[in-house]
Design a protein around this motif. Structure first.
Motif, PDB file in Angstrom:
ATOM      1  N   HIS A  48      31.117  41.459  36.141  1.00  0.00           N
ATOM      2  CA  HIS A  48      31.410  40.575  35.002  1.00  0.00           C
ATOM      3  C   HIS A  48      31.897  39.231  35.535  1.00  0.00           C
ATOM      4  O   HIS A  48      32.931  39.149  36.201  1.00  0.00           O
ATOM      5  CB  HIS A  48      32.451  41.225  34.088  1.00  0.00           C
ATOM      6  N   GLU A  51      35.563  37.791  35.276  1.00  0.00           N
ATOM      7  CA  GLU A  51      36.672  38.612  35.776  1.00  0.00           C
ATOM      8  C   GLU A  51      36.868  38.249  37.244  1.00  0.00           C
ATOM      9  O   GLU A  51      36.179  38.732  38.129  1.00  0.00           O
ATOM     10  CB  GLU A  51      36.352  40.088  35.557  1.00  0.00           C
ATOM     11  N   ARG A  89      31.172  36.437  31.073  1.00  0.00           N
ATOM     12  CA  ARG A  89      31.091  37.878  31.357  1.00  0.00           C
ATOM     13  C   ARG A  89      29.671  38.271  31.750  1.00  0.00           C
ATOM     14  O   ARG A  89      29.453  39.008  32.705  1.00  0.00           O
ATOM     15  CB  ARG A  89      31.526  38.645  30.098  1.00  0.00           C
ATOM     16  N   HIS A 131      37.510  45.188  38.364  1.00  0.00           N
ATOM     17  CA  HIS A 131      37.386  44.483  37.072  1.00  0.00           C
ATOM     18  C   HIS A 131      38.733  43.931  36.617  1.00  0.00           C
ATOM     19  O   HIS A 131      39.776  44.267  37.155  1.00  0.00           O
ATOM     20  CB  HIS A 131      36.866  45.448  35.995  1.00  0.00           C
ATOM     21  N   ASN A 132      38.670  43.098  35.557  1.00  0.00           N
ATOM     22  CA  ASN A 132      39.868  42.675  34.823  1.00  0.00           C
ATOM     23  C   ASN A 132      39.709  43.086  33.363  1.00  0.00           C
ATOM     24  O   ASN A 132      38.594  43.322  32.895  1.00  0.00           O
ATOM     25  CB  ASN A 132      40.039  41.144  34.863  1.00  0.00           C
TER      26      ASN A 132
END
Ligand SMILES: [Zn+2]
Length: 328
Positions: A48, A51, A89, A131-132
């Motif tokens: 993404h 992120e 994203r 990820h975030n």
């Protein structure tokens, strides 16, 4: 879209700006850094593009090994170059790079199949996908298999662990069939402490001799999601005091991984069907979790939420958050 495979570190990547990544890498890239022992750690970054923690971890790792060998082979996948250069994203084609690690015929599936093909006979030690979250959440890991090595891999990051087996096409779910695997959720993007925590974690796993088969689930707190909290997409929504149809409690994100007690306010609306809760089986289970009274949606019985967000676009497109239960 073509996968590039590099057996060297592209030095310009170490100090480039994140939005300039497309000037250094043409597209999805595997970087294979040879280490002292051959069974590799596989790390996935930037599935993404907005992120950012994984990008800064990537830069620190490349800087570490630009002139020395890692303790074991390190293979890093750098995913969505276009989305990252745009700060989004997903890229302009709107395909989610974390839903294509499965059979399929898009150009993304071709790339993920090539990655798996390259890795499948390499005797992977473990796989970490970074990820975030959109909303404020504590750090946690997600696993897709309930067994010792997966618990151990997760516990090295955080004691909070989420177990899930859907949706299909998620990176860690795909690699759980090959080696111990994890999705790391490192809070919101943009915080240096997330970079430090994830970088330290990757280094710890890189230096580890073995993941223990007998690691007990009692050494972690294991959750799973049971339902999704949805908002009525057609409403005018606010997360502040503005006079709009659906007013989400502005403090909602602070409840992530914290028990929400009976009576806690979730939202205000004049309309009865603006919030609903859908079980993983697809049933409407709103009345199990929420009460609507005096224009307020409140918690009916205590539950533990995760990924609650105040981002209106995300809550409309995806959801407001999830209901979790502890697994024993
Ligand atoms: Zn993500």
């Amino acid at each position: 879209m073509k996968l590039s495979i590099l057996d060297y570190i592209p030095l310009d990547l170490i100090d480039c700006e994140i939005t300039q990544i497309n000037k250094v890498l043409e597209g999805p890239t595997l970087i294979h850094i040879e280490g002292d022992i051959p069974n590799p750690l596989f790390v996935t970054t930037l599935l993404h593009g907005n992120e950012t923690t994984s990008f800064y971890v990537l830069q620190k790792l490349l800087n570490d090994y630009k002139d020395k060998r890692p303790p074991r082979d390190l293979i890093i996948f750098v995913g969505n170059i276009e989305a990252t250069s745009l700060g989004k994203r997903v890229a302009s084609d709107d395909v989610d790079f974390n839903r294509v690690w499965c059979k399929g015929d898009t150009k993304y599936h071709q790339v993920t199949n090539d990655v798996i093909e390259y890795l499948k006979n390499k005797n992977l030690f473990a796989s970490i996908d970074i990820h975030n979250n959109t909303g404020a959440n504590p750090f946690y890991g997600c696993i897709n298999v309930r067994s010792g090595k997966f618990y151990h891999l997760a516990a090295l990051f955080q004691k909070k662990v989420v177990y899930f087996t859907e949706p299909d096409g998620v990176n860690s779910l795909c690699f759980s069939k090959i080696c111990p695997s994890i999705t790391i959720e490192a809070g919101k993007s943009g915080f240096p402490e997330a970079t430090v925590a994830v970088y330290n974690y990757v280094k710890k796993v890189l230096h580890l001799d073995e993941l223990r088969d007998d690691y007990g689930c009692d050494e972690i707190t294991l959750y799973h999601t049971v339902a999704t909290i949805k908002v009525n997409k057609n409403r005018d929504i606010t997360v502040s005091d503005e006079d709009k149809e659906l007013k989400i409690n502005p403090a909602i994100e602070k409840f992530n991984f914290v028990p929400m007690l009976k009576g806690q306010l979730i939202a205000k609306s004049m309309n009865k069907n603006d919030l609903c809760v859908i079980s993983d089986e697809g049933d409407d289970v709103t009345s199990n979790y929420l009460i609507y009274h005096d224009d307020c949606y409140r918690v009916k019985e205590m539950f533990i939420p995760s990924m609650l967000t105040t981002n209106i676009e995300v809550m409309k497109k995806d959801c407001l958050g999830y209901v979790m239960e502890k697994l024993i």
